[in-house]
Scaffold this motif. Structure first.
Motif, PDB file in Angstrom:
ATOM      1  N   ARG A 106      34.990  25.063  52.030  1.00 26.40           N
ATOM      2  CA  ARG A 106      34.323  25.138  50.726  1.00 26.40           C
ATOM      3  C   ARG A 106      33.805  26.546  50.478  1.00 26.40           C
ATOM      4  N   ILE A 107      33.228  27.163  51.495  1.00 27.59           N
ATOM      5  CA  ILE A 107      32.722  28.526  51.354  1.00 27.59           C
ATOM      6  C   ILE A 107      33.869  29.481  51.050  1.00 27.59           C
ATOM      7  N   GLU A 108      35.004  29.310  51.736  1.00 28.58           N
ATOM      8  CA  GLU A 108      36.162  30.171  51.483  1.00 28.58           C
ATOM      9  C   GLU A 108      36.659  30.031  50.044  1.00 28.58           C
ATOM     10  N   PHE A 109      36.768  28.797  49.554  1.00 30.79           N
ATOM     11  CA  PHE A 109      37.189  28.582  48.163  1.00 30.79           C
ATOM     12  C   PHE A 109      36.211  29.259  47.207  1.00 30.79           C
ATOM     13  N   PHE A 110      34.929  29.052  47.448  1.00 32.06           N
ATOM     14  CA  PHE A 110      33.889  29.610  46.596  1.00 32.06           C
ATOM     15  C   PHE A 110      33.948  31.141  46.586  1.00 32.06           C
ATOM     16  N   LEU A 111      33.995  31.750  47.769  1.00 26.94           N
ATOM     17  CA  LEU A 111      34.001  33.210  47.859  1.00 26.94           C
ATOM     18  C   LEU A 111      35.260  33.806  47.240  1.00 26.94           C
ATOM     19  N   GLU A 112      36.382  33.127  47.403  1.00 30.83           N
ATOM     20  CA  GLU A 112      37.622  33.611  46.802  1.00 30.83           C
ATOM     21  C   GLU A 112      37.521  33.582  45.278  1.00 30.83           C
ATOM     22  N   ALA A 113      36.968  32.511  44.736  1.00 30.02           N
ATOM     23  CA  ALA A 113      36.808  32.411  43.286  1.00 30.02           C
ATOM     24  C   ALA A 113      35.837  33.479  42.786  1.00 30.02           C
ATOM     25  N   ARG A 114      34.733  33.635  43.464  1.00 26.57           N
ATOM     26  CA  ARG A 114      33.737  34.634  43.070  1.00 26.57           C
ATOM     27  C   ARG A 114      34.330  36.037  43.144  1.00 26.57           C
ATOM     28  N   ASN A 115      35.101  36.302  44.185  1.00 24.56           N
ATOM     29  CA  ASN A 115      35.731  37.606  44.341  1.00 24.56           C
ATOM     30  C   ASN A 115      36.716  37.878  43.204  1.00 24.56           C
ATOM     31  N   ARG A 116      37.474  36.868  42.811  1.00 23.69           N
ATOM     32  CA  ARG A 116      38.415  37.040  41.691  1.00 23.69           C
ATOM     33  C   ARG A 116      37.685  37.390  40.410  1.00 23.69           C
ATOM     34  N   LEU A 117      36.571  36.733  40.158  1.00 24.84           N
ATOM     35  CA  LEU A 117      35.800  37.012  38.946  1.00 24.84           C
ATOM     36  C   LEU A 117      35.251  38.437  38.978  1.00 24.84           C
ATOM     37  N   LYS A 118      34.790  38.872  40.137  1.00 21.65           N
ATOM     38  CA  LYS A 118      34.144  40.185  40.252  1.00 21.65           C
ATOM     39  C   LYS A 118      35.129  41.351  40.347  1.00 21.65           C
ATOM     40  N   THR A 119      36.358  41.102  40.800  1.00 20.83           N
ATOM     41  CA  THR A 119      37.278  42.226  41.032  1.00 20.83           C
ATOM     42  C   THR A 119      38.420  42.317  40.019  1.00 20.83           C
ATOM     43  N   ASN A 120      38.665  41.274  39.263  1.00 21.27           N
ATOM     44  CA  ASN A 120      39.744  41.306  38.278  1.00 21.27           C
ATOM     45  C   ASN A 120      39.296  42.181  37.099  1.00 21.27           C
ATOM     46  N   ALA A 121      40.029  43.261  36.851  1.00 19.61           N
ATOM     47  CA  ALA A 121      39.629  44.234  35.830  1.00 19.61           C
ATOM     48  C   ALA A 121      39.537  43.614  34.434  1.00 19.61           C
ATOM     49  N   SER A 122      40.501  42.780  34.076  1.00 20.39           N
ATOM     50  CA  SER A 122      40.453  42.186  32.731  1.00 20.39           C
ATOM     51  C   SER A 122      39.289  41.197  32.617  1.00 20.39           C
ATOM     52  N   PHE A 123      39.006  40.472  33.704  1.00 15.66           N
ATOM     53  CA  PHE A 123      37.848  39.565  33.683  1.00 15.66           C
ATOM     54  C   PHE A 123      36.563  40.362  33.515  1.00 15.66           C
ATOM     55  N   GLN A 124      36.447  41.480  34.205  1.00 11.38           N
ATOM     56  CA  GLN A 124      35.239  42.292  34.111  1.00 11.38           C
ATOM     57  C   GLN A 124      35.068  42.863  32.712  1.00 11.38           C
ATOM     58  N   GLN A 125      36.154  43.258  32.091  1.00 12.87           N
ATOM     59  CA  GLN A 125      36.076  43.743  30.712  1.00 12.87           C
ATOM     60  C   GLN A 125      35.552  42.639  29.799  1.00 12.87           C
ATOM     61  N   ILE A 126      36.087  41.441  29.952  1.00 10.31           N
ATOM     62  CA  ILE A 126      35.660  40.314  29.119  1.00 10.31           C
ATOM     63  C   ILE A 126      34.190  39.996  29.372  1.00 10.31           C
ATOM     64  N   VAL A 127      33.783  39.957  30.636  1.00 13.73           N
ATOM     65  CA  VAL A 127      32.393  39.647  30.987  1.00 13.73           C
ATOM     66  C   VAL A 127      31.446  40.642  30.327  1.00 13.73           C
ATOM     67  N   GLN A 128      31.778  41.920  30.384  1.00 18.20           N
ATOM     68  CA  GLN A 128      30.912  42.934  29.778  1.00 18.20           C
ATOM     69  C   GLN A 128      30.819  42.760  28.273  1.00 18.20           C
ATOM     70  N   LEU A 129      31.935  42.470  27.639  1.00 21.40           N
ATOM     71  CA  LEU A 129      31.930  42.292  26.189  1.00 21.40           C
ATOM     72  C   LEU A 129      31.231  41.002  25.767  1.00 21.40           C
ATOM     73  N   LEU A 130      31.278  39.982  26.622  1.00 18.54           N
ATOM     74  CA  LEU A 130      30.630  38.706  26.287  1.00 18.54           C
ATOM     75  C   LEU A 130      29.118  38.821  26.222  1.00 18.54           C
ATOM     76  N   GLU A 131      28.539  39.734  26.974  1.00 15.70           N
ATOM     77  CA  GLU A 131      27.077  39.872  27.000  1.00 15.70           C
ATOM     78  C   GLU A 131      26.495  40.019  25.604  1.00 15.70           C
ATOM     79  N   SER A 132      27.201  40.735  24.737  1.00 17.12           N
ATOM     80  CA  SER A 132      26.700  40.931  23.368  1.00 17.12           C
ATOM     81  C   SER A 132      27.639  40.337  22.320  1.00 17.12           C
ATOM     82  N   ASP A 133      28.598  39.549  22.764  1.00 21.32           N
ATOM     83  CA  ASP A 133      29.642  39.019  21.881  1.00 21.32           C
ATOM     84  C   ASP A 133      30.231  40.158  21.044  1.00 21.32           C
TER      85      ASP A 133
END
Length: 166
Positions: free
Chosen positions: A38-65
């Motif tokens: 479970r920890i491995e699944f969780f950390l892998e998912a969290r790592n994908r969210l934090k390291t995927n460049a397009s996800f990070q761009q979206i996350v930053q833009l979502l803060e202020s819509d």
């Protein structure tokens, strides 16, 4: 009871105790391995969210819509929504708890749901993404429905800390 019967009783009892101890150890090891998975699944998912460049761009833009969300390619948005559907599958499969999913991923999923600009597409302004009726996003909508009350409890200060474990 004869001496032979007493020896047999002692040996049988010892074998039973050893067998029970072995069973307890095996069950504990099985649980530990499940926790590690479970920890491995969780950390892998969290790592994908934090390291995927397009996800990070979206996350930053979502803060202020931010209106630049409209310029994010549709495939990147679909991949982002798909990520939350994967998290939803981890929750429905009981790999991670709903509370942990909300705490670590729910914020961004809810920001996506509440965004106006995320669902609009510069490449096809006449046809925005349909978050309510698109049949392929049923898992995303279900994830949002399950995350909203948990977020509300968290923001109200009703935090059952024991539920925030993997």
């Amino acid at each position: 009871m004869t001496a032979k019967e007493q020896v047999e009783l002692v040996l049988t009892t010892a074998a039973l105790v050893v067998g029970l101890l072995t069973l307890v150890k095996a069950v504990n090891e099985y649980r530990r391995q499940g926790t590690i998975k479970r920890i491995e699944f969780f950390l892998e998912a969290r790592n994908r969210l934090k390291t995927n460049a397009s996800f990070q761009q979206i996350v930053q833009l979502l803060e202020s819509d931010h209106p630049d969300l409209r310029d994010v390619p549709m495939q990147n948005k679909i991949d982002f929504l798909g990520f939350f559907e994967e998290v939803a599958l981890l929750v429905t499969s009981r790999v991670i708890r709903r509370e942990v999913a909300q705490y670590m991923f729910g914020y961004y999923a809810l920001k996506t749901w509440e965004s106006e600009n995320f669902w609009l597409l510069a490449e096809r302004p006449e046809r925005p993404l349909d978050k309510v009726n698109e049949p392929y996003w049923v898992l995303f909508r279900g994830f949002i429905a399950s995350m909203t009350p948990i977020r509300d409890k968290l923001l109200a200060g009703h935090v059952p800390y024991r539920k925030y474990v993997l």
